[in-house]
Design an enzyme around this catalytic site. Structure first.
Site, PDB file in Angstrom:
ATOM      1  NE  ARG A 113      -2.503   0.576   3.504  1.00 30.22           N
ATOM      2  CZ  ARG A 113      -3.214  -0.326   4.175  1.00 30.22           C
ATOM      3  NH1 ARG A 113      -4.342  -0.761   3.668  1.00 30.22           N
ATOM      4  NH2 ARG A 113      -2.790  -0.801   5.315  1.00 30.22           N
ATOM      5  CE1 TYR A 114       0.461   3.941   4.509  1.00 32.34           C
ATOM      6  CE2 TYR A 114       1.051   1.748   5.287  1.00 32.34           C
ATOM      7  CZ  TYR A 114       0.267   2.881   5.382  1.00 32.34           C
ATOM      8  OH  TYR A 114      -0.701   2.948   6.338  1.00 32.34           O
ATOM      9  NE  ARG A 117       6.115   2.223   5.425  1.00 29.84           N
ATOM     10  CZ  ARG A 117       5.270   3.112   5.933  1.00 29.84           C
ATOM     11  NH1 ARG A 117       4.550   2.826   6.996  1.00 29.84           N
ATOM     12  NH2 ARG A 117       5.124   4.304   5.382  1.00 29.84           N
ATOM     13  CB  CYS A 126      -2.493 -16.906  15.992  1.00 37.02           C
ATOM     14  SG  CYS A 126      -2.460 -15.746  14.623  1.00 37.02           S
ATOM     15  CB  CYS A 130      -6.543 -11.582  19.550  1.00 42.89           C
ATOM     16  SG  CYS A 130      -4.847 -12.159  19.743  1.00 42.89           S
ATOM     17  CB  CYS A 133      -7.851 -11.004  15.084  1.00 42.88           C
ATOM     18  SG  CYS A 133      -6.699 -11.212  13.709  1.00 42.88           S
ATOM     19  NE  ARG A 135      -3.308  -8.564   8.382  1.00 49.44           N
ATOM     20  CZ  ARG A 135      -2.124  -8.282   8.924  1.00 49.44           C
ATOM     21  NH1 ARG A 135      -1.485  -9.182   9.629  1.00 49.44           N
ATOM     22  NH2 ARG A 135      -1.579  -7.101   8.731  1.00 49.44           N
ATOM     23  CG  ASP A 295      -7.730  -1.829  12.858  1.00 50.98           C
ATOM     24  OD1 ASP A 295      -7.451  -0.624  12.937  1.00 50.98           O
ATOM     25  OD2 ASP A 295      -6.881  -2.721  12.647  1.00 50.98           O
ATOM     26  CG  ASP A 332      -3.883   1.301  10.196  1.00 50.98           C
ATOM     27  OD1 ASP A 332      -3.707   2.064   9.235  1.00 50.98           O
ATOM     28  OD2 ASP A 332      -3.177   0.297  10.434  1.00 50.98           O
ATOM     29  CE  LYS A 339       0.317   1.525  12.019  1.00 50.31           C
ATOM     30  NZ  LYS A 339       0.689   0.967  10.709  1.00 50.31           N
TER      31      LYS A 339
HETATM   32  S1  SF4 Z   1      -4.218 -10.259  16.595  1.00 48.03           S
HETATM   33 FE1  SF4 Z   1      -4.842 -11.754  15.010  1.00 48.03          FE
HETATM   34  S2  SF4 Z   1      -2.968 -12.178  13.874  1.00 48.03           S
HETATM   35 FE2  SF4 Z   1      -2.360 -11.230  15.816  1.00 48.03          FE
HETATM   36  S3  SF4 Z   1      -2.007 -12.945  17.220  1.00 48.03           S
HETATM   37 FE3  SF4 Z   1      -4.096 -12.286  17.523  1.00 48.03          FE
HETATM   38  S4  SF4 Z   1      -5.306 -13.612  16.161  1.00 48.03           S
HETATM   39 FE4  SF4 Z   1      -3.190 -13.743  15.490  1.00 48.03          FE
END
Ligand code: SF4
Length: 369
Positions: A113-114, A117, A126, A130, A133, A135, A295, A332, A339
């Site tokens: 995108r940038y 980077r 993972c 989380c 998350c 993603r 986000d 973001d 950001k």
């Molecule tokens: S935030 Fe998402 S990518 Fe990062 S450790 Fe947690 S589940 Fe995995």
């Protein structure tokens, strides 16, 4: 070592296994039956585990669950890892891909995108999923993990784009890859003359600190300099084992370690918690880098703190914590806008030949040009 062993608590798990990252991954807790060995599950949590796991998997290492309060459903560790029914409510602003990462993907797994980077998505896996998350649209899914052929295409893309100065290994968690694969990928990246720096984004120092081994440190040191950005959100996560393994990363791996936290309602939205977190990080050799506004990922609105509250929290932090321990509070922008820093406004008035500032205590100070 005594303190580290005491975190193990369950005497039926040999210490050798407990400190083996592969054992922790293989023995992740994925359902309420296994979970009940670790905490007293509330009825809300029990219901949410079955309903929300259809949308985003539930999984946690025994190590990380050991940090949770057995009885309190509002424990900051439990809030981060256990599904809640609020995850099923989707608000107007919620998005599948808030940062539009898929729209800036010239080859599979690479978001460019940038200009200078590129983010390289290497793994769906993972140690802990989380609940906030960004993603969750693809993390935890078993199919579609980029493989060797995708890696070769990504490397070719990096070679053909001299404007790329930095590559960020991300995921999922890139430290889920073996040392051998990481060595290969880092070696390939470092052989590209225009790549100035390589960053690794990983939550394993938080959720699986035993992943940091002498062997991993040797690989990272071989490809010096490596910048590793991790993701601690609460001081409870700063355990003696974390302290030991971060020390290894810094001393044996010659790695520069930074941290980005997410501001999460109920987890860390208080001055005291953030202060303890930021001071705790610098104490063990990690520089607080960013504090992110959560986000607009679907099913995470219950975690979001109003930006005005975040700005006020950071104003209080800046007034009472050493600058070395203060991260930059950022949002973001949804849609891929990048950001944007969220600074507090201290400038009260501009006069003909002076400025008037209000400090974190509310006192006014005037300075000349
Ligand atoms: S935030 Fe998402 S990518 Fe990062 S450790 Fe947690 S589940 Fe995995």
């Amino acid at each position: 070592m005594e303190l580290i062993s005491s975190q193990r608590q369950r005497t039926d798990i040999p210490e050798k296994d407990w400190l083996d990252w592969k054992w922790q991954i293989q023995n992740r807790i994925k359902d309420e039956h296994e979970l009940s060995d670790y905490i007293e599950i509330s009825s809300d949590e029990r219901e949410a585990i079955s309903s929300c796991s259809q949308v985003f998997s539930f999984s946690a290492t025994p190590y990380y669950l050991r940090l949770a309060d057995k009885k309190d459903p509002n424990c900051p560790i439990r809030l981060q890892v256990l599904p809640r029914k609020e995850e099923l409510s989707v608000r107007a602003w919620d998005r599948e891909d808030p940062l539009a990462e898929e729209s800036y993907m010239p080859v599979k797994g690479v978001t460019h995108r940038y200009p200078d980077r590129a983010l390289w998505y290497l793994s769906h896996v993972c140690a802990v999923y989380c609940r906030f998350c960004t993603r969750k649209r693809k993390v935890s899914q078993s199919s579609g993990t980029p493989g060797l052929e995708d890696w070769q295409k990504a490397l070719q893309y990096f070679r053909e784009h001299p404007e790329i100065k930095e590559v960020i290994l991300s995921g999922g968690d890139p430290l889920n890859l073996s040392d051998h694969k990481l060595d290969f990928l880092l070696g390939e990246l470092k052989s590209i003359p225009h790549i100035n720096q390589v960053r690794i984004h990983t939550r394993y120092p938080v959720t699986l600190p035993m992943r940091i081994t002498s062997e991993l440190c040797s690989v990272l040191k071989k490809h010096f300099p490596i910048y590793l950005v991790t993701h601690f959100n609460h001081p409870k996560e700063l355990t003696p084992l974390v302290k030991e393994r971060i020390g290894m990363l810094v001393k044996e791996g010659a790695v520069t370690v930074l941290n980005q936290s997410v501001l999460l309602k109920g987890v860390n939205n208080s001055v005291e918690t953030l202060k303890d977190l930021f001071y705790g990080l610098t104490k063990i050799g990690i520089k607080p880098y960013y504090l992110h506004q959560c986000d607009e990922i679907f099913g995470s609105s219950h975690f979001r703190v109003p930006i005005e509250e975040g700005v006020e929290l950071m104003k209080q932090i800046r007034g009472s914590v050493s600058g070395l321990s203060v991260p930059l509070y950022v949002v973001d922008l949804t849609g891929g806008g990048g950001k944007v820093p969220l600074p507090a406004n201290y400038l009260e008035e501009t006069k003909d030949s002076s400025y008037v500032f209000r400090n974190y205590k509310g006192d006014l100070y005037e300075i000349g040009f």
